[in-house]
Write a protein that holds these residues in place. Structure first.
Motif, PDB file in Angstrom:
ATOM      1  N   PHE A 277       0.807  -1.209   0.000  1.00 50.41           N
ATOM      2  CA  PHE A 277       0.000   0.000   0.000  1.00 50.41           C
ATOM      3  C   PHE A 277       0.847   1.269   0.000  1.00 50.41           C
ATOM      4  CE2 PHE A 277      -3.613  -2.465   2.282  1.00 50.41           C
ATOM      5  CZ  PHE A 277      -3.930  -3.094   1.085  1.00 50.41           C
ATOM      6  N   SER A 278       1.948   1.252   0.743  1.00 45.38           N
ATOM      7  CA  SER A 278       2.758   2.469   0.859  1.00 45.38           C
ATOM      8  C   SER A 278       3.402   2.850  -0.468  1.00 45.38           C
ATOM      9  CB  SER A 278       3.845   2.276   1.919  1.00 45.38           C
ATOM     10  OG  SER A 278       4.745   1.251   1.547  1.00 45.38           O
ATOM     11  N   LEU A 280       1.891   2.096  -3.570  1.00 43.09           N
ATOM     12  CA  LEU A 280       0.913   2.165  -4.649  1.00 43.09           C
ATOM     13  C   LEU A 280       0.455   3.587  -4.965  1.00 43.09           C
ATOM     14  CD1 LEU A 280      -1.080  -1.056  -3.797  1.00 43.09           C
ATOM     15  CD2 LEU A 280      -0.036  -0.554  -6.008  1.00 43.09           C
ATOM     16  N   THR A 281       0.563   4.490  -4.013  1.00 46.11           N
ATOM     17  CA  THR A 281       0.153   5.870  -4.269  1.00 46.11           C
ATOM     18  C   THR A 281       0.976   6.479  -5.400  1.00 46.11           C
ATOM     19  OG1 THR A 281      -0.547   6.174  -1.973  1.00 46.11           O
ATOM     20  CG2 THR A 281      -0.127   8.157  -3.261  1.00 46.11           C
ATOM     21  N   GLU A 284       0.110   4.911  -8.743  1.00 45.34           N
ATOM     22  CA  GLU A 284      -1.134   5.431  -9.310  1.00 45.34           C
ATOM     23  C   GLU A 284      -0.886   6.736 -10.068  1.00 45.34           C
ATOM     24  OE1 GLU A 284      -4.116   5.846  -6.326  1.00 45.34           O
ATOM     25  OE2 GLU A 284      -4.852   3.799  -6.564  1.00 45.34           O
ATOM     26  N   LYS A 285       0.010   7.571  -9.535  1.00 46.42           N
ATOM     27  CA  LYS A 285       0.317   8.844 -10.189  1.00 46.42           C
ATOM     28  C   LYS A 285       0.899   8.632 -11.584  1.00 46.42           C
ATOM     29  CE  LYS A 285       1.223  11.321  -5.841  1.00 46.42           C
ATOM     30  NZ  LYS A 285       2.266  11.968  -4.990  1.00 46.42           N
ATOM     31  N   ASN A 363      -7.853   4.721   4.825  1.00 46.91           N
ATOM     32  CA  ASN A 363      -6.806   4.877   3.817  1.00 46.91           C
ATOM     33  C   ASN A 363      -7.446   5.237   2.484  1.00 46.91           C
ATOM     34  OD1 ASN A 363      -4.681   4.590   1.982  1.00 46.91           O
ATOM     35  ND2 ASN A 363      -3.730   2.935   3.157  1.00 46.91           N
ATOM     36  N   LEU A 365      -6.307   5.543  -0.340  1.00 48.90           N
ATOM     37  CA  LEU A 365      -5.803   4.712  -1.436  1.00 48.90           C
ATOM     38  C   LEU A 365      -6.688   3.494  -1.653  1.00 48.90           C
ATOM     39  CD1 LEU A 365      -3.273   3.973  -3.326  1.00 48.90           C
ATOM     40  CD2 LEU A 365      -2.551   2.550  -1.414  1.00 48.90           C
ATOM     41  N   LYS A 369     -11.456  -0.424  -3.343  1.00 46.03           N
ATOM     42  CA  LYS A 369     -10.633  -1.602  -3.604  1.00 46.03           C
ATOM     43  C   LYS A 369     -11.179  -2.825  -2.853  1.00 46.03           C
ATOM     44  CE  LYS A 369      -7.727   0.952  -5.938  1.00 46.03           C
ATOM     45  NZ  LYS A 369      -7.702   0.915  -7.427  1.00 46.03           N
TER      46      LYS A 369
END
Length: 432
Positions: A277-278, A280-281, A284-285, A363, A365, A369
């Motif tokens: 998760f840390s 994936l942000t 995504e960009k 979260n 993000l 999901k």
């Protein structure tokens, strides 16, 4: 500040010291202990990344409840760092490490069974899920020592790139798939288009395939290799099925494999991995359109993934501040802190249904999901490893040789067993 520590700790320590006064007015997570007002500095070596999220989750609540305790957080994610601390005589007061690191820390005399201290303090270990406590209790010996308390744990999941599936008109993966079903999907999305090779499935490494079956490398009692077995043969053959899908073999360019292949080049359609998760942000960009499903499983082991690295917080054997260390541990494992752990998308080891249901809710993000799929599986009982690092290295090489067609599986597993036994003998001689 202690010698050899300043580089690791300086930024975070400044934040903690600067925020001590501000933290006094926050809502407390539990009643204060009487007589605990003497200023104390505890050095905490953390295997978890030391960042803003870590600070907010674990450090700020301690400061709010015990403003007299200053936590100096340093890096402890490498055994070489611990060796440096030991050699300099500057052993930290506390640690956060994963259960797989408990045996080498025990060998170094850094940690001790804290069960008597927990009992004296009437600390309720019944709040924790038994499997996570047992992954600590039986990590070092079969006597059931409790070297600390679990504060969070990892999970395994199957991440997938929706853009690749859309490009080739293939239905998305779903929860409840076996490995065979996952491989069948991988065959459909392993393609080359416009000189770009898309790989359907990356399993990260072959030991990850072995974990759900509870496989070990060396028998703890005999210290002899135990890899030349039908079960290990099955693992090798399953891994070869993945990497012999035409076009799905790992690339010679490491940027196209594993996490990098999924997050950066975005040419891996499905990735078997732990909590990403840390990372994936940022992905995504750069255009990654992702989702996640339950980790694939073996038919005879439904809803079971591999080893969950249980992160443990504890006091070192040499610490002069055991009472304050216990106070810190109680805060980090409190319902309030653990609710925040769960809401951010980290797996809490507490039994509380409310905390478990809150997984990922805070979260952004994870909005929309399939996080429910992640918690449909549970980890295998963490094996008791001995000589793990040297054994894994040999097994990985033999699997690579098998996937490349250099020899048959029986020959390679026999060679692996012989090489592991020789390597273990060398290590045994070093200890004499």
């Amino acid at each position: 500040m202690r010698a050899g520590i300043r580089v690791h700790a300086s930024c975070l320590t400044v934040l903690l010291l600067a925020g001590t006064a501000a933290g006094c007015g926050k809502e407390e997570t539990a009643p204060r202990d009487k007589g605990a007002a003497e200023p104390v500095k505890l050095v905490l070596a953390s295997h978890l990344p030391i960042n803003d999220e870590f600070n907010k989750l674990y450090i700020e609540p301690v400061r709010a409840k015990y403003p007299n305790i200053t936590l100096e957080v340093i890096s402890g994610n490498q055994l070489e760092q611990w060796d440096q601390y030991i050699a300099s005589g500057q052993i930290p007061d506390m640690f956060i490490t994963f259960n797989g690191n408990l045996p080498p820390l025990a060998e170094r005399g850094v940690i001790e069974d804290m069960t008597p201290q927990f009992q004296s303090r009437k600390l309720d270990t019944g709040r924790f899920l038994d499997n996570y406590l047992n992954d600590i209790r039986y990590a070092v010996t079969e006597k059931g020592e409790l070297y600390g308390l679990p504060i969070e744990t990892t999970f395994h999941a199957l991440y997938y790139n929706k853009n690749i599936f859309d490009k080739f008109g293939v239905a998305y993966p779903k929860d409840g798939m076996t490995w065979e079903e996952t491989i069948a999907i991988a065959q459909k999305v392993t393609r080359q288009e416009n000189d770009v090779q898309y790989r359907g499935l990356d399993i990260t490494n072959v030991p990850r395939l072995a974990q759900p079956l509870g496989l070990e490398y060396v028998d703890r009692k005999t210290e002899k290799a135990i890899v030349n077995t039908d079960t290990w043969k099955r693992v090798f053959e399953l891994g070869k099925q993945v990497y012999t899908i035409p076009g799905n073999a790992p690339s010679a360019n490491a940027e196209l494999n594993g996490q990098k292949g999924f997050l950066k080049s975005q040419t891996v359609a499905m990735l078997s991995d732990i909590n990403l998760f840390s990372q994936l942000t940022e992905a995504e960009k750069s255009g990654l359109n992702w989702d996640v499903v339950q980790h694939p499983y073996y038919k005879e082991q439904p809803n079971v993934f591999g080893n969950a690295s249980v992160y443990v917080v504890g006091a070192t054997k040499s610490s002069k501040h055991k009472e304050q260390a216990l106070q810190v541990m109680e805060v980090m494992t409190s319902n309030e802190v653990q609710m925040n752990v769960s809401r951010l998308g980290r797996v809490s080891p507490l039994k509380s249904p409310d905390i478990q249901k809150a997984f990922g809710q805070d979260n952004p993000l994870l909005k929309g999901k399939n996080t429910a799929g992640i918690v449909k599986s549970h980890p295998v009982k963490y094996p008791v490893y001995v000589y793990r690092d040297l054994s894994e290295k040999i097994v990985r090489q033999k699997f690579d040789d098998f996937a490349a067609g250099k020899a048959d599986v029986n020959t390679l597993l026999r060679q692996a067993e012989e090489e592991i036994n020789k390597a273990v003998q060398i290590e045994q001689l070093k200890k004499k």
